[in-house]
Design a protein around this motif. Structure first.
Motif, PDB file in Angstrom:
ATOM      1  N   ARG A  28       0.842  -1.204   0.000  1.00  0.00           N
ATOM      2  CA  ARG A  28       0.000   0.000   0.000  1.00  0.00           C
ATOM      3  C   ARG A  28       0.872   1.246   0.000  1.00  0.00           C
ATOM      4  N   LEU A  29       0.572   2.153  -0.922  1.00  0.00           N
ATOM      5  CA  LEU A  29       1.224   3.468  -0.934  1.00  0.00           C
ATOM      6  C   LEU A  29       0.164   4.521  -0.632  1.00  0.00           C
ATOM      7  N   TYR A  30       0.400   5.296   0.419  1.00  0.00           N
ATOM      8  CA  TYR A  30      -0.462   6.445   0.726  1.00  0.00           C
ATOM      9  C   TYR A  30       0.228   7.701   0.204  1.00  0.00           C
ATOM     10  N   ILE A  56      -2.744   2.327  -4.532  1.00  0.00           N
ATOM     11  CA  ILE A  56      -2.358   3.698  -4.151  1.00  0.00           C
ATOM     12  C   ILE A  56      -3.593   4.513  -3.763  1.00  0.00           C
ATOM     13  N   PHE A  57      -3.526   5.163  -2.603  1.00  0.00           N
ATOM     14  CA  PHE A  57      -4.635   5.995  -2.123  1.00  0.00           C
ATOM     15  C   PHE A  57      -4.111   7.398  -1.805  1.00  0.00           C
ATOM     16  N   GLY A 105      -9.440  12.924   5.430  1.00  0.00           N
ATOM     17  CA  GLY A 105      -8.918  13.173   6.766  1.00  0.00           C
ATOM     18  C   GLY A 105      -7.413  13.076   6.714  1.00  0.00           C
ATOM     19  N   ILE A 106      -6.785  13.001   7.871  1.00  0.00           N
ATOM     20  CA  ILE A 106      -5.345  12.805   7.914  1.00  0.00           C
ATOM     21  C   ILE A 106      -5.072  11.376   7.453  1.00  0.00           C
ATOM     22  N   ILE A 107      -4.161  11.227   6.524  1.00  0.00           N
ATOM     23  CA  ILE A 107      -3.948   9.925   5.886  1.00  0.00           C
ATOM     24  C   ILE A 107      -3.661   8.803   6.890  1.00  0.00           C
ATOM     25  N   HIS A 108      -2.967   9.142   7.991  1.00  0.00           N
ATOM     26  CA  HIS A 108      -2.609   8.106   8.979  1.00  0.00           C
ATOM     27  C   HIS A 108      -3.757   7.813   9.946  1.00  0.00           C
ATOM     28  N   VAL A 109      -4.815   8.597   9.876  1.00  0.00           N
ATOM     29  CA  VAL A 109      -6.028   8.296  10.645  1.00  0.00           C
ATOM     30  C   VAL A 109      -6.989   7.497   9.761  1.00  0.00           C
ATOM     31  N   VAL A 110      -7.081   7.914   8.495  1.00  0.00           N
ATOM     32  CA  VAL A 110      -8.020   7.286   7.553  1.00  0.00           C
ATOM     33  C   VAL A 110      -7.635   5.841   7.225  1.00  0.00           C
ATOM     34  N   GLY A 111      -6.342   5.582   7.018  1.00  0.00           N
ATOM     35  CA  GLY A 111      -5.901   4.232   6.632  1.00  0.00           C
ATOM     36  C   GLY A 111      -6.424   3.134   7.542  1.00  0.00           C
TER      37      GLY A 111
END
Length: 465
Positions: A28-30, A56-57, A105-111
């Motif tokens: 997974r690539l954010y 990829i997101f 949202g913040i990518i590290h919250v959404v994941g």
């Protein structure tokens, strides 16, 4: 006998280069708006598409304003970055959760909350706090922009294998002590370079006792000890948290995934390159007093004195004290503060808002305090309203802003003015991190809440009912 890290890493090795790096497959690539433009430009120059676009997101978070998101972004640099990400995602056929999209949202919250981050995965993003996702039992780490381009083009990355470290925390955390305090305590003992070159696995009763949100906070801060990443072995709490989330496996795929996930733990006799132990009983609510996250102390303690410091250490320490306006040896209890920030990929989750609301309930915000309460995602925002926390917070004089990285870093409108003190639940307190000349004291949501209603630095344990 393998560690958890070894198991996941080895399962993703494509090939090894003799006396060189390993080619590692990435699940997974954010992508966010700050570290991706040059990567996309590189692909265009070479006429290359993304090799596996479905992996990829993309979402903007650093530059998004936390109010009036339905209006055009006023800051031209922020607007350009957010618009560029939208165009790049569209041109390259990538999933993009733009502003006001309910998945933004913040990518590290959404994941994690969307079930995109799963145990056993390798996950990268052009952002140092990618280590957050390790809480799900994944190998997750931040990469540079040129590496983002490499992953887009090949779904692989060249990496030198890090060493392994296990940090075990024995016993149970005391009243008012959170995952944030645990992380700040570790940093105060190990310094900001104590885990350099290592991938850390957190273990022990105190770690197992943390909720998934708590584990995400702990792994988020691994990077502040110099670690390449941090992780927690997945367990029943992890599986329960993931089940039924939007992108999580369903039905037969779930059963198959679960069977694999249950194998993801360090073997009984696994050997780590380094072992560190702490006792949970030694930890109290923490606060930082300096200009790096390792300069922290228990809230009832005093700032260290310069007695045993060498000349270089003393000079650096005094520079930090001058910037913060503090004196060696002083207590911070009762110090007047100006701003409180609840949010960031460190503490912008629903549990953080529950903790903050539990402490301010029945109190009023101090008049001298400007408070920014920023959910880490629209899903968190929705949960806040479903649980009625918005009413509790509003009655106490607080307003909830729209999701984004906000005052964690000075890349959007939420900047702390020069000379002002901010008790912040974010992850970094470097000079100017929250705005030029701003002074940041890192703390947990409970410490932030206590300061917000008293107007001064307060031990939250005095207020816990």
């Amino acid at each position: 006998m393998n560690t958890l890290f070894d198991k996941i890493w080895d399962a993703h090795v494509v090939q090894k280069v003799e006396d060189g790096p390993t080619q590692l497959y990435i699940d997974r690539l954010y992508c966010h708006e700050v570290t991706s433009p040059q990567a996309f430009a590189g692909l265009r120059e070479r006429g290359i598409k993304c090799f596996r676009p479905e992996k990829i997101f993309c979402m903007p978070d650093h530059n998004t304003p936390t109010h009036d998101q339905d209006k055009p972004i006023e800051d031209p640099i922020s607007k350009t970055q957010v618009d560029t990400l939208a165009k790049n995602a569209s041109d390259f056929g990538l999933m993009h959760f733009g502003m006001l999209n309910k998945k933004n949202g913040i990518i590290h919250v959404v994941g994690p909350e969307r079930g995109l981050t799963l145990p056993g995965m390798t996950i990268v993003c052009g952002d140092s706090h990618t280590s957050t996702h390790g809480a799900m039992g994944a190998v997750a780490f931040g990469i540079g922009t040129s590496e983002v381009e490499t992953v887009m083009a090949s779904q692989c990355i060249l990496q030198t294998r890090p060493k392994t470290m296990r940090i075990t925390v024995d016993g149970k955390l005391g009243k008012g002590v959170t995952a944030k305090d645990l992380a700040l305590y570790m940093m105060s003992k190990m310094t900001t370079s104590g885990a350099t070159g290592y991938f850390v696995e957190y273990a022990g009763e105190a770690v197992r006792g943390l909720s998934m949100e708590g584990r995400l906070t702990l792994c988020n801060l691994s990077i502040e000890m110099g670690a390449r990443g941090g992780m927690v072995a997945p367990d029943e709490k992890t599986f329960e948290y993931i089940k039924g989330r939007e992108y999580a496996p369903q039905g037969e795929a779930w059963d198959k995934a679960l069977a694999y996930w249950k194998t993801l733990k360090s073997d009984e006799n696994a050997v780590f390159d380094k072992e560190v132990r702490f006792d949970a009983a030694d930890i109290e609510p923490m606060i930082t007093y300096g200009t790096n996250p390792g300069m922290g102390m228990g809230i009832t303690q005093h700032i260290p004195t310069t007695e045993d410091m060498g000349e270089a250490a003393k000079a650096s320490f005094m520079k930090s004290m001058d910037y913060m306006g503090f004196q060696p040896g002083e207590s911070l209890l009762g110090k007047k503060i100006d701003y409180v920030f609840l949010g960031a990929c460190t503490n912008g989750r629903i549990e953080d808002f529950r903790a903050f609301a539990s402490l301010v309930k029945g109190h009023k915000k101090a008049e001298n305090v400007v408070a920014w309460l920023v959910p880490g995602s629209w899903m968190v925002d929705e949960q806040i309203r479903e649980e009625g926390l918005d009413k509790v917070l509003e009655e106490a004089g607080f307003a909830i802003r729209q999701p984004g990285c906000s005052a964690c870093l000075a890349m959007n409108d939420d900047k702390v003015p020069a000379g002002k003190y901010a008790v912040s639940t974010s992850n970094r307190n470097f000079e100017g991190r929250q705005g030029p000349g701003s002074r940041t004291l890192l703390a947990s949501p409970l410490v932030a809440a206590a300061a917000a209603v008293t107007g001064v630095i307060t031990d939250p344990r005095e207020m816990i009912k």
